[in-house]
Design a protein around this motif. Structure first.
Motif, PDB file in Angstrom:
ATOM      1  N   THR A  73       0.865  -1.184   0.000  1.00 42.59           N
ATOM      2  CA  THR A  73       0.000   0.000   0.000  1.00 42.59           C
ATOM      3  C   THR A  73       0.899   1.229   0.000  1.00 42.59           C
ATOM      4  OG1 THR A  73      -0.978  -1.283   1.785  1.00 42.59           O
ATOM      5  CG2 THR A  73      -2.218   0.656   1.027  1.00 42.59           C
ATOM      6  N   GLY A  74       0.555   2.167  -0.828  1.00 43.23           N
ATOM      7  CA  GLY A  74       1.337   3.404  -0.889  1.00 43.23           C
ATOM      8  C   GLY A  74       2.515   3.326  -1.844  1.00 43.23           C
ATOM      9  N   ALA A  75       2.696   2.172  -2.496  1.00 40.56           N
ATOM     10  CA  ALA A  75       3.787   2.066  -3.474  1.00 40.56           C
ATOM     11  C   ALA A  75       3.524   3.046  -4.611  1.00 40.56           C
ATOM     12  CB  ALA A  75       3.882   0.641  -4.017  1.00 40.56           C
ATOM     13  N   ARG A  76       4.587   3.607  -5.152  1.00 40.60           N
ATOM     14  CA  ARG A  76       4.413   4.648  -6.178  1.00 40.60           C
ATOM     15  C   ARG A  76       4.701   4.102  -7.578  1.00 40.60           C
ATOM     16  NH1 ARG A  76       4.814  10.023  -3.926  1.00 40.60           N
ATOM     17  NH2 ARG A  76       5.354  10.692  -6.022  1.00 40.60           N
ATOM     18  N   TYR A  77       3.895   4.546  -8.498  1.00 40.34           N
ATOM     19  CA  TYR A  77       4.068   4.178  -9.903  1.00 40.34           C
ATOM     20  C   TYR A  77       4.422   5.434 -10.686  1.00 40.34           C
ATOM     21  CZ  TYR A  77       1.598  -0.051  -8.494  1.00 40.34           C
ATOM     22  OH  TYR A  77       1.240  -1.210  -7.869  1.00 40.34           O
ATOM     23  N   ASP A  78       5.057   5.266 -11.830  1.00 43.02           N
ATOM     24  CA  ASP A  78       5.387   6.431 -12.648  1.00 43.02           C
ATOM     25  C   ASP A  78       4.140   7.003 -13.304  1.00 43.02           C
ATOM     26  OD1 ASP A  78       8.348   6.473 -12.406  1.00 43.02           O
ATOM     27  OD2 ASP A  78       8.094   4.438 -13.155  1.00 43.02           O
ATOM     28  N   ARG A  79       3.156   6.135 -13.504  1.00 36.94           N
ATOM     29  CA  ARG A  79       1.901   6.608 -14.084  1.00 36.94           C
ATOM     30  C   ARG A  79       0.773   5.746 -13.546  1.00 36.94           C
ATOM     31  NH1 ARG A  79       0.442   6.997 -20.496  1.00 36.94           N
ATOM     32  NH2 ARG A  79      -1.643   7.761 -19.998  1.00 36.94           N
ATOM     33  N   GLU A  80      -0.377   6.367 -13.297  1.00 34.88           N
ATOM     34  CA  GLU A  80      -1.535   5.596 -12.842  1.00 34.88           C
ATOM     35  C   GLU A  80      -2.733   5.961 -13.700  1.00 34.88           C
ATOM     36  OE1 GLU A  80      -2.396   5.415  -8.674  1.00 34.88           O
ATOM     37  OE2 GLU A  80      -0.276   5.668  -8.127  1.00 34.88           O
ATOM     38  N   LEU A  81      -3.556   4.973 -13.929  1.00 34.66           N
ATOM     39  CA  LEU A  81      -4.680   5.181 -14.817  1.00 34.66           C
ATOM     40  C   LEU A  81      -5.885   4.448 -14.251  1.00 34.66           C
ATOM     41  CD1 LEU A  81      -4.966   6.223 -17.866  1.00 34.66           C
ATOM     42  CD2 LEU A  81      -4.883   3.806 -18.448  1.00 34.66           C
ATOM     43  N   ASP A  82      -7.015   5.117 -14.198  1.00 35.73           N
ATOM     44  CA  ASP A  82      -8.238   4.486 -13.715  1.00 35.73           C
ATOM     45  C   ASP A  82      -9.226   4.336 -14.859  1.00 35.73           C
ATOM     46  OD1 ASP A  82      -7.287   5.760 -10.909  1.00 35.73           O
ATOM     47  OD2 ASP A  82      -8.673   4.074 -10.613  1.00 35.73           O
ATOM     48  N   LEU A  83      -9.731   3.138 -15.033  1.00 38.27           N
ATOM     49  CA  LEU A  83     -10.737   2.915 -16.066  1.00 38.27           C
ATOM     50  C   LEU A  83     -11.945   2.238 -15.426  1.00 38.27           C
ATOM     51  CD1 LEU A  83      -8.404   1.608 -18.927  1.00 38.27           C
ATOM     52  CD2 LEU A  83      -9.532   3.839 -18.832  1.00 38.27           C
ATOM     53  N   ASP A  84     -13.082   2.413 -16.059  1.00 40.62           N
ATOM     54  CA  ASP A  84     -14.324   1.885 -15.523  1.00 40.62           C
ATOM     55  C   ASP A  84     -14.740   0.628 -16.291  1.00 40.62           C
ATOM     56  OD1 ASP A  84     -16.830   1.404 -14.598  1.00 40.62           O
ATOM     57  OD2 ASP A  84     -17.626   3.420 -14.986  1.00 40.62           O
ATOM     58  N   ALA A  85     -14.602  -0.508 -15.635  1.00 41.37           N
ATOM     59  CA  ALA A  85     -14.895  -1.777 -16.313  1.00 41.37           C
ATOM     60  C   ALA A  85     -16.376  -1.897 -16.655  1.00 41.37           C
ATOM     61  CB  ALA A  85     -14.466  -2.953 -15.440  1.00 41.37           C
ATOM     62  N   THR A  86     -17.231  -1.231 -15.906  1.00 41.37           N
ATOM     63  CA  THR A  86     -18.669  -1.388 -16.129  1.00 41.37           C
ATOM     64  C   THR A  86     -19.101  -0.782 -17.464  1.00 41.37           C
ATOM     65  OG1 THR A  86     -19.251   0.688 -15.022  1.00 41.37           O
ATOM     66  CG2 THR A  86     -19.099  -1.285 -13.634  1.00 41.37           C
ATOM     67  N   GLN A  87     -18.218   0.060 -18.041  1.00 43.63           N
ATOM     68  CA  GLN A  87     -18.550   0.732 -19.298  1.00 43.63           C
ATOM     69  C   GLN A  87     -18.136  -0.073 -20.527  1.00 43.63           C
ATOM     70  OE1 GLN A  87     -20.323   3.588 -19.429  1.00 43.63           O
ATOM     71  NE2 GLN A  87     -20.418   3.120 -17.229  1.00 43.63           N
ATOM     72  N   VAL A  88     -17.420  -1.166 -20.307  1.00 44.05           N
ATOM     73  CA  VAL A  88     -16.833  -1.883 -21.446  1.00 44.05           C
ATOM     74  C   VAL A  88     -17.904  -2.706 -22.170  1.00 44.05           C
ATOM     75  CG1 VAL A  88     -15.055  -3.530 -22.170  1.00 44.05           C
ATOM     76  CG2 VAL A  88     -14.614  -1.970 -20.260  1.00 44.05           C
TER      77      VAL A  88
END
Ligand code: SF4
Lengths: 214, 472
Positions: free
Chosen positions: B270-285
């Motif tokens: 928890t709290g690990a850092r990524y160079d980029r983060e992206l959130d997508l909504d699976a319910t829309q697929v």
């Protein structure tokens, strides 16, 4: 590997984005057992009409680009399959330098194993080169890896970035297996250490039921 | 201690040597090889008088060029035969274990690795094949390499590597009915583009990913390379552990417990850092179908073939124009109106038992469209094939008009006789719709196994959600 320090040659512009390695060397040529002779297969489906007649419209076949040794391309050049055959074909065709805004990761890596210099330049510089190549009858560049600079036949000069260790590999034509083997003792130490990430279960003790139907 | 990502944990525990300003020397736990990209590596090794350092950690299989019918007959393709003989000889001479085309365990390299438990969490795994990313489904760092690197690993069991950046892709919400891992990954690539992952390792997370079986996670990670990322990974959890238990190369008994505890500890902190983060909504697929000549040229089945004019960038517009010309598609055509010539269910993306089960459920008791020239089912491995036959899936498929084949890469790449003829259109569960990929001039549309099965019945694409499916 042949070292690379400086190269002068004619540039050919390939104006397509996302050129994948399937396009560079189609599947039917992946059954070869050696690294040699792939140049004639480079961009096969674009370069030839049925019967292996050169397609007069494909840029590599235009007389003004005959003998080109620098390939100018668009973004994400060499994406897709890991086939190193793509670099062998580029090399065997006679290219020593490929210039593009960006490359597929594996292709980029593979270039350095074969003495081909891949150069990343900003999109605006690439556009400029495409323009110059189309206007000039023969657009030639001199690429100097030592000073990380490109000079064109019109005297314009620009610099490029490259990771210093990658630069060394090309400048010296290093055999990187040889370099790694200098660390052999460390590798052995690593192997002798019980390292937690990969429990090495002795595969020999497992029955995988091979039936040799031969 | 600073929180670390799954990728960082694996990276750090495999460092053999580090030097400022230099790429790192990384230890490789498992090296998989196949007939296509290994002969030159063995030849190079021999020429330099070097040995295979760890034949015990190297596994070879014949998959790319193997015939999927009549394997007992002599092979007439002399070049393919040359590859098989070279691989067999190289393995014999160096002590590398080979699953040849007559082995009961033969199959596509990325199917048999996990199936035999050669693939395990926390490992570094490489293969001269870009879809090595598949194995990241287990929480391993797995990526494709070139032939020179194959030679390097054979000689040293190490690779010289630059550390990648990390991108977290979170698929929030539950996966809707009729939506498979294939749809999720095509959707991700459609959103990100095919080069966004260059220089990155993807970590997939979120509710929709957690809910996937190991098969689904393999489908997902398999296509990371189509988004430009050399590797994709999913943190190991109970699903991972129970998949692996009892597999041939996996530790047993007390050793398994120790391994399982370790595997689960690999998940990103928890709290690990990524160079980029992206959130997508699976319910829309919605179910995805590619319309162009790379996997990023994709849309929902409810949409239409796009108009090149709607792409603002000049290079993109030209690429779309030439893709549509190659594909023989007219802008504005509803996806469901695209007629098909062939259907291919197979490849390292979608040829596992779960894929075949879901496709079989859909076609059971029905028949493929009379307009189709061929519908192929090619199991990813002989083990999958045997399991499927034990369940009667082969009969379901053949009764429905499909051909049931032996295991291999088959029409994913067309290195054997299974090729898509020029000008013909194929709904394929594979991973690449590049020009000529399935056969020169062939037109490939990438879809999920249930979308392919539904399309086979109808002779054109249909929205699988309108049929009775459970979406597993
Ligand atoms: S099934 Fe296709 S993508 Fe997968 S390894 Fe074989 S040829 Fe490559």
């Amino acid at each position: 590997m042949k070292p690379f320090s400086k190269h002068s040659g004619l540039l050919v512009p390939l104006d397509r984005v996302n050129v994948d390695t399937d396009q560079m060397v189609p599947k039917q040529f992946l059954k070869a057992l050696t690294r040699a002779g792939f140049g004639k297969n480079l961009f096969y489906d674009w370069r030839y009409l049925p019967g292996e007649i050169p397609n007069p419209e494909f840029v590599l076949n235009l007389p003004r680009y005959r003998g080109a040794s620098i390939l100018l391309a668009r973004h994400n050049f060499g994406c897709g399959s890991s086939r190193e055959h793509a670099v062998w074909a580029v090399m065997d065709y006679g290219f020593r330098v490929v210039i593009a805004p960006s490359f597929g990761d594996i292709f980029y890596n593979n270039c350095f194993k074969n003495g081909v210099l891949p150069i990343r330049l900003p999109e605006s510089e690439i556009d400029e080169m495409f323009r110059a190549a189309k206007e000039a009858g023969s657009y030639r560049l001199t690429v100097d890896l030592e000073s990380q600079s490109i000079t064109d036949s019109q005297g314009r000069s620009i610099g490029f970035e490259i990771d210093p260790s990658r630069r060394e590999v090309l400048l010296q034509g290093l055999d990187d297996i040889g370099v790694t083997l200098r660390h052999e003792e460390r590798i052995t130490q690593f192997e002798n250490r019980a390292h937690p990430s990969a429990p090495l279960y002795d595969p020999a003790s497992v029955d995988v039921r091979i039936t040799s139907g031969q | 201690m600073t929180p670390r990502t799954l990728f960082e944990k694996i990276w750090e525990s495999h460092l053999v040597h580090e030097e400022a300003g230099q790429p790192s020397l990384l230890y490789i736990d498992r090296h998989l090889i196949h007939e296509g990209t290994s002969p030159q590596a063995f030849a190079g090794l021999k020429e330099a008088g070097r040995k295979v350092r760890r034949p015990d950690l190297t596994f070879a299989v014949m998959d790319h060029s193997v015939p999927t019918v009549h394997r007992e007959l002599p092979i007439l393709d002399a070049d393919a035969m040359g590859q098989f003989e070279a691989l067999a000889r190289n393995c014999r001479e160096t002590g590398v274990r080979l699953f040849d085309m007559n082995s009961r365990n033969q199959g596509i390299v990325h199917v048999i690795g996990p199936e035999l438990g050669i693939t395990q969490p926390g490992q570094t795994i490489v293969c001269g094949d870009s879809h090595t990313s598949t194995h990241g489904a287990f929480g391993a760092l797995a990526f494709g390499i070139g032939t020179s690197e194959v030679e390097h690993v054979l000689a040293t069991q190490c690779l010289v590597q630059f550390k990648s950046q990390t991108m977290l892709i979170r698929m929030n919400g539950r996966r809707p009915r009729g939506i498979t891992a294939k749809d999720l990954v095509l959707y991700i690539i459609g959103r990100l583009g095919i080069a966004a992952g260059t220089g990155y390792v993807f970590e997939y997370a979120g509710e929709a990913i957690r809910g996937l079986s190991m098969e689904g996670r393999m489908t997902l990670c398999n296509m990371s390379i189509e988004g430009g990322a050399r590797a994709g990974m999913v943190a190991p959890d109970d699903t991972t552990v129970s998949y692996l238990e009892g597999r041939p190369f996996v530790p047993r008994g007390k050793d398994f417990q120790v391994a399982a505890d370790h595997w689960k500890s690999l998940a990103s902190d928890t709290g690990a850092r990524y160079d980029r983060e992206l959130d997508l909504d699976a319910t829309q697929v919605v179910p995805q179908v590619t319309w162009g000549t790379n996997p990023g040229m994709v849309t929902g089945v409810t949409n239409r073939v796009p108009d090149p004019g709607s792409f603002t960038e000049n290079g993109d517009r030209k690429a779309v124009e030439s893709a549509l010309e190659y594909m023989g598609l007219i802008p504005g055509t509803p996806i469901v109106d695209i007629p098909l010539d062939r259907v291919f269910i197979g490849s390292c993306t979608n040829s596992r038992l779960e894929d075949l089960r879901m496709a079989a459920r859909l076609v059971a008791g029905k028949h493929i469209s009379a307009h189709l020239k061929q519908a192929l089912v090619v199991p990813g491995s002989r083990v999958v094939k045997a399991q499927a036959e034990a369940e009667g899936l082969d009969r379901i498929f053949t009764d429905a008009g499909f051909e049931w084949r032996d295991a291999g890469c088959s029409m994913c790449i067309g290195m054997n006789d299974d090729r898509l003829p020029s000008g013909e259109r194929c709904a394929s569960t594979s991973n690449r719709n590049f020009e000529g990929r399935q056969g020169k001039g062939g037109r490939t549309h990438l879809v999920s196994p249930i979308m392919a099965a539904a399309a086979a019945l109808a002779g054109h694409f249909v929205d699988v959600r309108e049929m009775n499916v459970d979406g597993e």
